[in-house]
Scaffold this motif. Structure first.
Motif, PDB file in Angstrom:
ATOM      1  N   VAL A  34       6.743  11.354   0.030  1.00  0.00           N
ATOM      2  CA  VAL A  34       6.605   9.961  -0.392  1.00  0.00           C
ATOM      3  C   VAL A  34       7.628   9.131   0.367  1.00  0.00           C
ATOM      4  CG1 VAL A  34       6.758   8.350  -2.324  1.00  0.00           C
ATOM      5  CG2 VAL A  34       5.791  10.631  -2.685  1.00  0.00           C
ATOM      6  N   ILE A  35       7.133   8.104   1.034  1.00  0.00           N
ATOM      7  CA  ILE A  35       8.027   7.171   1.734  1.00  0.00           C
ATOM      8  C   ILE A  35       8.150   5.922   0.880  1.00  0.00           C
ATOM      9  CG2 ILE A  35       8.291   5.635   3.719  1.00  0.00           C
ATOM     10  CD1 ILE A  35       6.980   7.711   5.433  1.00  0.00           C
ATOM     11  N   HIS A  36       9.379   5.603   0.561  1.00  0.00           N
ATOM     12  CA  HIS A  36       9.675   4.379  -0.190  1.00  0.00           C
ATOM     13  C   HIS A  36      10.678   3.584   0.639  1.00  0.00           C
ATOM     14  CE1 HIS A  36      10.489   1.664  -3.491  1.00  0.00           C
ATOM     15  NE2 HIS A  36      11.768   1.826  -3.226  1.00  0.00           N
ATOM     16  N   PHE A  37      10.357   2.359   0.932  1.00  0.00           N
ATOM     17  CA  PHE A  37      11.260   1.525   1.710  1.00  0.00           C
ATOM     18  C   PHE A  37      12.453   1.112   0.862  1.00  0.00           C
ATOM     19  CE2 PHE A  37       7.230   0.738   3.976  1.00  0.00           C
ATOM     20  CZ  PHE A  37       7.626   1.133   5.237  1.00  0.00           C
ATOM     21  N   VAL A  38      13.626   1.311   1.404  1.00  0.00           N
ATOM     22  CA  VAL A  38      14.848   0.892   0.720  1.00  0.00           C
ATOM     23  C   VAL A  38      14.911  -0.631   0.692  1.00  0.00           C
ATOM     24  CG1 VAL A  38      17.366   0.982   0.775  1.00  0.00           C
ATOM     25  CG2 VAL A  38      16.035   3.006   1.365  1.00  0.00           C
ATOM     26  N   ASP A  39      14.483  -1.242   1.781  1.00  0.00           N
ATOM     27  CA  ASP A  39      14.457  -2.697   1.896  1.00  0.00           C
ATOM     28  C   ASP A  39      13.149  -3.210   1.304  1.00  0.00           C
ATOM     29  OD1 ASP A  39      14.399  -5.351   2.635  1.00  0.00           O
ATOM     30  OD2 ASP A  39      14.521  -4.979   4.790  1.00  0.00           O
ATOM     31  N   ASP A  40      13.208  -3.863   0.160  1.00  0.00           N
ATOM     32  CA  ASP A  40      12.001  -4.356  -0.508  1.00  0.00           C
ATOM     33  C   ASP A  40      11.342  -5.510   0.227  1.00  0.00           C
ATOM     34  OD1 ASP A  40      12.093  -2.494  -2.552  1.00  0.00           O
ATOM     35  OD2 ASP A  40      13.369  -3.751  -3.816  1.00  0.00           O
ATOM     36  N   ASN A  41      11.950  -5.981   1.298  1.00  0.00           N
ATOM     37  CA  ASN A  41      11.363  -7.085   2.063  1.00  0.00           C
ATOM     38  C   ASN A  41      10.339  -6.618   3.090  1.00  0.00           C
ATOM     39  OD1 ASN A  41      12.818  -9.141   0.754  1.00  0.00           O
ATOM     40  ND2 ASN A  41      14.614  -8.673   1.998  1.00  0.00           N
ATOM     41  N   GLN A  42      10.032  -5.316   3.113  1.00  0.00           N
ATOM     42  CA  GLN A  42       9.026  -4.801   4.037  1.00  0.00           C
ATOM     43  C   GLN A  42       7.637  -5.259   3.597  1.00  0.00           C
ATOM     44  OE1 GLN A  42       9.565  -3.076   6.898  1.00  0.00           O
ATOM     45  NE2 GLN A  42      11.739  -3.384   6.521  1.00  0.00           N
ATOM     46  N   ASP A  43       6.781  -5.530   4.566  1.00  0.00           N
ATOM     47  CA  ASP A  43       5.420  -5.968   4.279  1.00  0.00           C
ATOM     48  C   ASP A  43       4.520  -4.743   4.109  1.00  0.00           C
ATOM     49  OD1 ASP A  43       2.767  -6.873   4.359  1.00  0.00           O
ATOM     50  OD2 ASP A  43       3.254  -8.524   5.695  1.00  0.00           O
ATOM     51  N   PHE A  44       4.168  -4.442   2.878  1.00  0.00           N
ATOM     52  CA  PHE A  44       3.352  -3.281   2.533  1.00  0.00           C
ATOM     53  C   PHE A  44       2.061  -3.254   3.337  1.00  0.00           C
ATOM     54  CE2 PHE A  44      -0.139  -1.664  -0.154  1.00  0.00           C
ATOM     55  CZ  PHE A  44       0.249  -0.344  -0.259  1.00  0.00           C
ATOM     56  N   TYR A  45       1.384  -4.377   3.456  1.00  0.00           N
ATOM     57  CA  TYR A  45       0.091  -4.409   4.140  1.00  0.00           C
ATOM     58  C   TYR A  45       0.229  -4.242   5.652  1.00  0.00           C
ATOM     59  CZ  TYR A  45      -1.676  -5.495  -0.395  1.00  0.00           C
ATOM     60  OH  TYR A  45      -1.983  -5.411  -1.716  1.00  0.00           O
ATOM     61  N   PHE A  46       1.342  -4.679   6.215  1.00  0.00           N
ATOM     62  CA  PHE A  46       1.604  -4.435   7.637  1.00  0.00           C
ATOM     63  C   PHE A  46       1.727  -2.932   7.886  1.00  0.00           C
ATOM     64  CE2 PHE A  46       4.811  -3.411  10.849  1.00  0.00           C
ATOM     65  CZ  PHE A  46       4.203  -3.932  11.977  1.00  0.00           C
ATOM     66  N   TRP A  47       2.563  -2.262   7.076  1.00  0.00           N
ATOM     67  CA  TRP A  47       2.768  -0.825   7.261  1.00  0.00           C
ATOM     68  C   TRP A  47       1.509  -0.034   6.924  1.00  0.00           C
ATOM     69  CZ3 TRP A  47       6.147   0.731  10.412  1.00  0.00           C
ATOM     70  CH2 TRP A  47       7.308  -0.017  10.614  1.00  0.00           C
ATOM     71  N   LYS A  48       0.726  -0.495   5.960  1.00  0.00           N
ATOM     72  CA  LYS A  48      -0.538   0.152   5.645  1.00  0.00           C
ATOM     73  C   LYS A  48      -1.458   0.102   6.865  1.00  0.00           C
ATOM     74  CE  LYS A  48      -4.429  -0.069   2.444  1.00  0.00           C
ATOM     75  NZ  LYS A  48      -4.983  -0.755   1.268  1.00  0.00           N
ATOM     76  N   TYR A  49      -1.505  -1.046   7.516  1.00  0.00           N
ATOM     77  CA  TYR A  49      -2.316  -1.198   8.733  1.00  0.00           C
ATOM     78  C   TYR A  49      -1.815  -0.257   9.839  1.00  0.00           C
ATOM     79  CZ  TYR A  49      -4.167  -3.139  13.018  1.00  0.00           C
ATOM     80  OH  TYR A  49      -4.773  -3.274  14.237  1.00  0.00           O
TER      81      TYR A  49
END
Length: 83
Positions: A34-49
Motif C-alpha cells: 500500500v502506497i500512502h503519500f505522506v504529503d496530502d497535497n498530492q493529486d490522487f487523480y494525477f497519480w491514478k492516471y
C-alpha cells in the motif's frame, strides 16, 4: 494491511493491472503493498492516471524477469524505474 481513500494498492508480482487506486477504506492481504503519500497535497487523480498509463505499465515489463523468478519488486527498484 489498512487501506484508506487516496492510497494505491499494488501487487508487485503482477505488472499488468497490478495497481489499484483506492477510494474506500478497508483492509487487504499482506501480499499487497500500500502506497500512502505522506504529503496530502498530492493529486490522487494525477497519480491514478500515471500508475495506470500504458507507458508506466510497459516500464514494469523491464523488471518482469525478477517477478517471474519469484521476487517482488523492492521499493528501491520501483522508485528507480525509467519510463
Amino acid at each position: 494491511m489498512r487501506v484508506k481513500p487516496g492510497d494505491f494498492v499494488i501487487y508487485l508480482r503482477s505488472f499488468q493491472d497490478g495497481f489499484a487506486a483506492s477510494e474506500l477504506e478497508g483492509i487487504t492481504s499482506l501480499a499487497y503493498t500500500v502506497i500512502h503519500f505522506v504529503d496530502d497535497n498530492q493529486d490522487f487523480y494525477f497519480w491514478k492516471y500515471i500508475f495506470t498509463s500504458l507507458k508506466f505499465v510497459n516500464s514494469l515489463v523491464k523488471v518482469a524477469y525478477e517477478i517471474r523468478n519469484d521476487r517482488s519488486i523492492s521499493y528501491s527498484d520501483f522508485k528507480n524505474l525509467k519510463w
